[in-house]
Write an enzyme that holds these catalytic residues in place. Structure first.
Site, short mmCIF file in Angstrom:
data_model
loop_
_atom_site.label_atom_id
_atom_site.label_comp_id
_atom_site.label_asym_id
_atom_site.label_seq_id
_atom_site.Cartn_x
_atom_site.Cartn_y
_atom_site.Cartn_z
N SER A 91 -0.82 -7.03 1.76
CA SER A 91 -0.27 -5.91 0.98
C SER A 91 -1.37 -5.08 0.32
O SER A 91 -1.08 -4.16 -0.44
CB SER A 91 0.69 -6.44 -0.09
N TYR A 394 -1.63 5.67 -13.09
CA TYR A 394 -1.15 5.38 -11.74
C TYR A 394 -0.60 6.67 -11.16
O TYR A 394 0.34 7.27 -11.70
CB TYR A 394 -0.05 4.33 -11.84
#
Ligand SMILES: Cc1cc2nc3c(=O)[nH]c(=O)nc-3n(C[C@H](O)[C@H](O)[C@H](O)COP(=O)(O)OP(=O)(O)OC[C@H]3O[C@@H](n4cnc5c(N)ncnc54)[C@H](O)[C@@H]3O)c2cc1C
EC number: 1.-.-.-
Length: 482
Positions: A91, A394
């Site tokens: 991932s 983010y």
């Protein structure tokens, strides 16, 4: 892209040696097995798969079941100068497990030891434990690790060590650096190294830090000892809107940094990312949105909610109940939104995460937004991990559409370059929790100055034949991504 970024010596004899030390079904040269583990989850890798011409695959895959087997594999690889790249859940989002010039893929998923230490409030597990399954197992005994990365249903526990990862409830339970207690690591030469499970020791440098964030370049982590907590009695949320992102920052800074209440979750969405939720819930148009989460004993949760409420209101926050945050909690492992754009042959979407101290965080935010704006059609920014001295940023970028998939790839890599240049200039760190991989390795000397040379010296000392995941972090090869 430069494909021969490291030397790799692999031949039939190496494969034969592997077959001698491992069970028959623990070694494979079948193309189907090699394709399954040849990439991470970065959108450019996805584009290559979509185009049906994945360029970089390992020469073979091995699935060791014990630390001794990992050690034997590395001894053979080191003797033959064969590259080994560890693979957990795949991932990773920074092109950290790309076989640019082949090599052995060491898949950790069969390393599945589990020892619960209830008195010591820790658990020791094999590297390959899936984080979601591990959390379920701990819950069965009444515990939690408090580590909930969005990728928890695909990532492994040792992947969290290797990338210095973080979960969404980090403000209470800590980043993985805080959760980690001890490690077992097999060094590139095959030696096995253990660190102790003492809560603190003043006995020289803490070797856990040599491997946290080392992305498989200094060795293979085979076992992890991590903190556990009693499963909390209560979990509650509150939602506020603020006229500006700056006002939201001030509220969060006062709660977290001035130590007035312990939060579990903090998510401050800037005015642009907030638009969809503001619209859906009919909140004030153009405002920023803040979700706060609290966990623990019921009375403690209520007290912390009250303190936070006072501070938010004093900073101009408007209380909006808990529905929007509860919806986030429900949907938080869903990543389909970005994939919608990446699925398009000419589109790409991905996140970039950086960090900065409180005094620089707003500058980094504005600098990155402005730098990416000409190349993106959507930029969403939120701040979701907050500390005493600063926080993370983010950023989810949907690039402007190109003519085809090559264009989409180029556009995205241009966004990365513009964003990271701006971040460095404004005083931020180039990665908060995804790592560096080969995507961000070009910025390592900006990030660390001469510290980068020290890391390279350590690499040469520990891995003299440069066999462990050479291109990541720019320590043993430069992949020249983009
Ligand atoms: C949709 C999505 C959401 C995400 N959300 C989060 C999040 O909330 N928080 C977060 O921190 N990250 C997040 N990530 C990034 C990613 O999940 C993390 O980096 C994770 O820690 C990677 O773990 P993995 O097991 O999948 O590692 P892999 O992808 O398999 O490997 C990542 C790197 O670690 C190395 N490595 C793997 N196992 C070992 C080992 N045993 N020893 C040494 N090196 C090893 C690999 O060689 C590679 O360089 C997200 C990614 C995606 C795609």
């Amino acid at each position: 892209m430069n494909t021969k970024v490291y030397e790799n010596n692999i031949n039939e004899l190496v494969i034969e040696e592997m077959r001698k030390i491992l069970p028959q079904d623990a070694v494979s040269t079948k193309i189907v097995d090699r394709l399954a583990v040849c990439h991470g989850a970065f959108n450019v890798e996805y584009k290559w798969i979509q185009a049906g011409k994945y360029p970089y695959i390992p020469d073979l895959v091995v699935w060791p079941e014990t630390t001794e087997q990992v050690s034997e594999i590395l001894k053979i690889a080191n003797k033959n100068k064969t590259v080994v790249i560890p693979y957990g859940g795949g991932s990773g989002s920074v092109m950290g497990s790309v076989f640019f010039n082949g090599g052995i893929c060491l898949d950790t998923k069969k390393l599945t030891k589990f020892i619960l230490n209830e008195k010591g409030m820790s658990v020791t597990v094999g590297a390959g434990w899936n984080i979601g399954q591990l959390e379920d197992e701990l819950n069965r005994f009444g515990y939690t690790m408090g580590h909930f990365p969005q990728s928890m249903n695909s990532a492994t526990i040792a992947g969290s060590v290797a990338t210095s990862a973080i979960g969404t409830f980090s403000t209470k339970y800590g980043k993985f650096d805080d959760i980690l207690i001890a490690l077992e690591v097999v060094l590139p030469t095959g030696e096995v190294l253990y660190t102790k499970d003492s809560p603190k020791a003043s006995t020289g440098i803490n070797l856990n830090y040599l491997f946290l964030g080392s992305e498989g370049s200094y060795g293979i982590c085979t076992e992890v000892t991590a903190k556990i907590w009693l499963k909390p009695e209560a979990r509650k949320f509150s939602v506020y809107t603020f006229k500006t992102t700056h006002d939201g920052f001030e509220a969060v800074r006062k709660i977290v940094s001035l130590g007035q209440a312990t939060l579990a979750v903090v998510r401050l969405y800037d005015e642009y990312e907030s638009v969809f939720t503001i619209d859906a819930y009919k909140f004030e148009e153009g405002y920023a949105l803040l979700y706060l989460g609290f966990e623990g004993r019921k009375d403690q949760v209520d007290l912390e909610m009250n303190i936070s409420d006072e501070i938010c209101r004093a900073e101009g926050g408007l209380y909006k109940g808990d529905q929007a945050a509860k919806q986030w909690e429900k949907d938080r492992l869903d990543t389909s939104y970005g994939l919608g754009t990446t699925h398009l042959p000419n589109g790409a979407a991905e996140s970039l995460e950086v960090s900065a101290s409180w005094d620089k965080l707003e500058d980094v935010w504005l600098a990155m937004r402005n730098a990416i704006a000409p190349y993106a059609q959507i930029i969403h920014v939120h701040f979701s991990h907050m500390y005493h001295t600063g926080g993370n940023l983010y950023c989810i970028i949907h690039t402007i559409r190109g003519k085809n998939s090559e264009d989409a790839e180029k556009n995205f890599l241009k966004c990365v370059k513009k964003a990271l240049d701006a971040c460095v200039k404004a005083g931020g760190s180039i990665s908060h929790h995804h790592g560096v991989g080969t995507l961000k390795s070009k910025w390592m000397s900006d990030e660390h100055n001469n510290g980068f040379e020290v890391m390279k010296k350590i690499k040469r000392a520990i891995d003299p034949n440069n066999i462990m995941n050479p291109p990541v972090l720019g320590l043993g090869g430069e992949a020249n991504v983009g």
